[in-house]
Design a protein around this motif. Structure first.
Motif, PDB file in Angstrom:
ATOM      1  N   SER A 162       1.092  -1.364   0.067  1.00  0.00           N
ATOM      2  CA  SER A 162       0.156  -0.314  -0.260  1.00  0.00           C
ATOM      3  C   SER A 162       0.731   1.262   0.276  1.00  0.00           C
ATOM      4  O   SER A 162       0.680   2.065   0.104  1.00  0.00           O
ATOM      5  CB  SER A 162      -0.316  -0.053   1.082  1.00  0.00           C
ATOM      6  N   TYR A 163       1.931   1.224   0.171  1.00  0.00           N
ATOM      7  CA  TYR A 163       3.434   2.507   0.412  1.00  0.00           C
ATOM      8  C   TYR A 163       2.832   3.293  -0.959  1.00  0.00           C
ATOM      9  O   TYR A 163       3.179   4.410  -0.823  1.00  0.00           O
ATOM     10  CB  TYR A 163       4.533   2.145   1.247  1.00  0.00           C
ATOM     11  N   PRO A 164       3.145   2.390  -1.540  1.00  0.00           N
ATOM     12  CA  PRO A 164       3.213   2.538  -3.220  1.00  0.00           C
ATOM     13  C   PRO A 164       2.098   3.889  -3.450  1.00  0.00           C
ATOM     14  O   PRO A 164       2.454   5.117  -4.074  1.00  0.00           O
ATOM     15  CB  PRO A 164       4.269   2.280  -4.678  1.00  0.00           C
ATOM     16  N   VAL A 165       0.869   3.323  -2.870  1.00  0.00           N
ATOM     17  CA  VAL A 165      -0.008   3.939  -3.695  1.00  0.00           C
ATOM     18  C   VAL A 165      -0.171   5.201  -2.997  1.00  0.00           C
ATOM     19  O   VAL A 165      -0.467   6.084  -2.485  1.00  0.00           O
ATOM     20  CB  VAL A 165      -1.127   2.442  -3.307  1.00  0.00           C
ATOM     21  N   ALA A 166      -0.064   4.905  -1.303  1.00  0.00           N
ATOM     22  CA  ALA A 166       0.324   6.375  -0.406  1.00  0.00           C
ATOM     23  C   ALA A 166       1.171   7.236  -0.989  1.00  0.00           C
ATOM     24  O   ALA A 166       0.810   8.466  -1.177  1.00  0.00           O
ATOM     25  CB  ALA A 166       0.341   5.666   0.482  1.00  0.00           C
ATOM     26  N   LEU A 167       2.305   6.516  -1.115  1.00  0.00           N
ATOM     27  CA  LEU A 167       3.090   7.862  -1.784  1.00  0.00           C
ATOM     28  C   LEU A 167       3.155   8.378  -3.096  1.00  0.00           C
ATOM     29  O   LEU A 167       2.963   9.589  -3.069  1.00  0.00           O
ATOM     30  CB  LEU A 167       4.636   7.029  -1.713  1.00  0.00           C
ATOM     31  N   ALA A 208      -0.974  19.922  -5.073  1.00  0.00           N
ATOM     32  CA  ALA A 208      -2.736  21.063  -5.669  1.00  0.00           C
ATOM     33  C   ALA A 208      -2.957  21.409  -4.075  1.00  0.00           C
ATOM     34  O   ALA A 208      -2.891  22.869  -3.910  1.00  0.00           O
ATOM     35  CB  ALA A 208      -3.335  19.934  -5.696  1.00  0.00           C
ATOM     36  N   ARG A 209      -1.848  21.190  -2.852  1.00  0.00           N
ATOM     37  CA  ARG A 209      -2.785  22.230  -1.942  1.00  0.00           C
ATOM     38  C   ARG A 209      -0.820  21.896  -0.660  1.00  0.00           C
ATOM     39  O   ARG A 209      -0.075  21.151  -1.160  1.00  0.00           O
ATOM     40  CB  ARG A 209      -3.037  21.749  -1.300  1.00  0.00           C
ATOM     41  N   ASP A 210      -0.831  22.997  -0.348  1.00  0.00           N
ATOM     42  CA  ASP A 210       0.041  22.907   1.229  1.00  0.00           C
ATOM     43  C   ASP A 210      -0.083  21.338   2.431  1.00  0.00           C
ATOM     44  O   ASP A 210      -1.347  21.051   2.219  1.00  0.00           O
ATOM     45  CB  ASP A 210       0.022  24.542   2.142  1.00  0.00           C
ATOM     46  N   ASP A 211       0.445  21.218   2.480  1.00  0.00           N
ATOM     47  CA  ASP A 211       0.666  20.590   4.172  1.00  0.00           C
ATOM     48  C   ASP A 211       0.393  19.093   4.112  1.00  0.00           C
ATOM     49  O   ASP A 211      -0.747  19.042   4.834  1.00  0.00           O
ATOM     50  CB  ASP A 211       0.643  21.046   5.589  1.00  0.00           C
ATOM     51  N   VAL A 212       1.286  18.247   2.690  1.00  0.00           N
ATOM     52  CA  VAL A 212       0.070  17.293   2.934  1.00  0.00           C
ATOM     53  C   VAL A 212       1.800  16.295   2.891  1.00  0.00           C
ATOM     54  O   VAL A 212       2.885  15.948   2.780  1.00  0.00           O
ATOM     55  CB  VAL A 212      -0.061  16.716   0.738  1.00  0.00           C
ATOM     56  N   ARG A 213       1.571  15.615   4.187  1.00  0.00           N
ATOM     57  CA  ARG A 213       2.921  14.559   4.719  1.00  0.00           C
ATOM     58  C   ARG A 213       2.447  13.162   4.246  1.00  0.00           C
ATOM     59  O   ARG A 213       1.617  12.532   4.139  1.00  0.00           O
ATOM     60  CB  ARG A 213       2.797  14.759   6.275  1.00  0.00           C
ATOM     61  N   ILE A 214       3.031  12.417   4.677  1.00  0.00           N
ATOM     62  CA  ILE A 214       3.411  10.482   4.379  1.00  0.00           C
ATOM     63  C   ILE A 214       3.744  10.121   5.507  1.00  0.00           C
ATOM     64  O   ILE A 214       4.978   9.922   6.303  1.00  0.00           O
ATOM     65  CB  ILE A 214       4.177  10.143   3.254  1.00  0.00           C
ATOM     66  N   ALA A 215       2.834   9.456   6.030  1.00  0.00           N
ATOM     67  CA  ALA A 215       3.616   7.980   6.952  1.00  0.00           C
ATOM     68  C   ALA A 215       3.381   6.781   6.193  1.00  0.00           C
ATOM     69  O   ALA A 215       2.807   6.532   5.384  1.00  0.00           O
ATOM     70  CB  ALA A 215       2.290   8.087   8.044  1.00  0.00           C
ATOM     71  N   PRO A 216       4.694   5.665   6.590  1.00  0.00           N
ATOM     72  CA  PRO A 216       5.050   6.517   7.210  1.00  0.00           C
ATOM     73  C   PRO A 216       6.975   6.740   6.955  1.00  0.00           C
ATOM     74  O   PRO A 216       7.422   6.050   5.659  1.00  0.00           O
ATOM     75  CB  PRO A 216       5.862   5.122   8.370  1.00  0.00           C
ATOM     76  N   VAL A 217       7.639   7.880   7.156  1.00  0.00           N
ATOM     77  CA  VAL A 217       8.316   8.299   6.116  1.00  0.00           C
ATOM     78  C   VAL A 217       9.455   7.233   6.730  1.00  0.00           C
ATOM     79  O   VAL A 217       9.605   6.215   7.723  1.00  0.00           O
ATOM     80  CB  VAL A 217       8.917   9.391   8.054  1.00  0.00           C
ATOM     81  N   PRO A 218      10.440   6.836   6.191  1.00  0.00           N
ATOM     82  CA  PRO A 218      11.722   6.151   6.149  1.00  0.00           C
ATOM     83  C   PRO A 218      12.431   5.713   7.337  1.00  0.00           C
ATOM     84  O   PRO A 218      12.510   7.030   7.597  1.00  0.00           O
ATOM     85  CB  PRO A 218      12.395   5.591   4.696  1.00  0.00           C
ATOM     86  N   GLY A 219      12.337   4.527   7.883  1.00  0.00           N
ATOM     87  CA  GLY A 219      13.868   4.490   9.293  1.00  0.00           C
ATOM     88  C   GLY A 219      12.606   5.549  10.417  1.00  0.00           C
ATOM     89  O   GLY A 219      12.986   5.267  11.160  1.00  0.00           O
ATOM     90  N   GLN A 220      11.177   5.480  10.254  1.00  0.00           N
ATOM     91  CA  GLN A 220      10.689   5.912  11.310  1.00  0.00           C
ATOM     92  C   GLN A 220       9.705   5.459  11.668  1.00  0.00           C
ATOM     93  O   GLN A 220       8.967   4.448  10.754  1.00  0.00           O
ATOM     94  CB  GLN A 220      10.530   7.581  11.214  1.00  0.00           C
ATOM     95  N   THR A 221       8.625   5.577  12.737  1.00  0.00           N
ATOM     96  CA  THR A 221       7.450   4.896  13.534  1.00  0.00           C
ATOM     97  C   THR A 221       6.770   5.982  12.828  1.00  0.00           C
ATOM     98  O   THR A 221       7.026   7.067  12.481  1.00  0.00           O
ATOM     99  CB  THR A 221       7.934   4.725  14.815  1.00  0.00           C
ATOM    100  N   THR A 222       5.062   5.877  13.221  1.00  0.00           N
ATOM    101  CA  THR A 222       3.924   6.258  12.860  1.00  0.00           C
ATOM    102  C   THR A 222       3.291   7.704  13.864  1.00  0.00           C
ATOM    103  O   THR A 222       1.917   8.051  13.930  1.00  0.00           O
ATOM    104  CB  THR A 222       2.963   5.705  12.606  1.00  0.00           C
TER     105      THR A 222
END
Length: 268
Positions: A129-134, A143-157
């Protein structure tokens, strides 16, 4: 209609016992032919009558008809090589049908409006699912500001959820072979008071009640590995609707991004 799609459609009307039986069917679709109906009932911890009622509720006369329906399907997500050369025309037709169902989902305009109007957007996904989310995050960021992805590689959520609240949107991509902590993540996301959207294939219906909006998207699995053509098409349509909803603000952001690309020499 495939058995997993039938289960997703009928799920709200099933009794708790029938839901347990349905979950067992979904877990064993790939090797269902090796079981008898009584063995499946025992595996699910339900009565044989409950299992029979579930078959009829899903539109099957009996277990033999279920097995016949599943003979040519590979539905657990585990890669299994299909003997013989693939029928390319049949594959293309199946992909076309899946894409049509995905992009015609009736709740896409609602989700687009939520994403366009949110203060912050967090897109989360794991494994396949991560490639779809990314990809979705990348399109929305145009299209808009302030869009984040999780998890960032090597990090937790956990740190990504802290600080979210009303007015924010958490969109979780949850296609099959999901991580075991997905349910806990959805519950924690709901607890922030952000609006939670769950996008997944029919086997994710058991998590639908944890989200404010459930968007079902089919996967094609005629070959050994699932095809994500339909989810990617859905992402494209969704991002397009968000850009349209953002109007001048969206167009201005696209222009500023393109100008930044030119100054940095990042894109040919």
């Amino acid at each position: 209609m495939r058995i997993d799609e039938r289960i997703a459609e009928r799920h709200p009307d099933l009794t708790p016992q029938e839901r347990r039986a349905a979950a067992t069917l979904l877990e064993h679709l790939d090797d269902l032919a090796t079981y008898r109906a009584a063995e499946l009932a025992d595996l699910a911890g339900v009565s044989r009558a409950t299992m029979s009622r579930l078959f009829r509720s899903l539109g099957f006369e009996d277990f033999d008809e279920v097995r016949e329906h599943l003979r040519t399907l590979r539905s657990t997500g585990e890669p299994r090589r299909v003997d013989g050369a693939p029928n390319t025309e049949a594959l293309a037709a199946a992909e076309h049908g899946a894409i049509l169902r995905a992009v015609a989902h009736p709740r896409l305009p609602e989700v687009a409006a939520l994403l366009a109007g949110a203060e912050r957007v967090l897109v989360a996904g794991w494994r396949n699912s991560y490639p779809v989310a990314l990809h979705l995050r990348g399109q929305l960021a145009q299209a808009r500001d302030d869009v984040r992805i999780a998890p960032v590689p090597g990090q937790t959520t956990g740190e990504e959820l802290v600080g979210l609240g009303r007015g924010d949107v958490v969109l979780v991509v949850g296609f099959r072979r999901r991580p075991s902590h997905l349910g806990a993540f959805l519950d924690e996301a709901r607890a922030t008071r952000a609006t939670v959207v769950l996008l997944g294939d029919p086997t994710a219906v058991g998590h639908a009640a944890r989200a404010d909006v459930w968007v079902e998207c089919p996967l094609q699995h005629e070959l050994a590995f699932d095809s994500y053509a339909a989810p990617m098409a859905l992402v494209s349509v969704l991002a397009d609707e968000v850009l349209a909803a953002r109007r001048r603000a969206g167009r201005n952001r696209v222009r500023r991004i393109s100008e930044t690309y030119e100054r940095l020499g990042e894109v040919e």
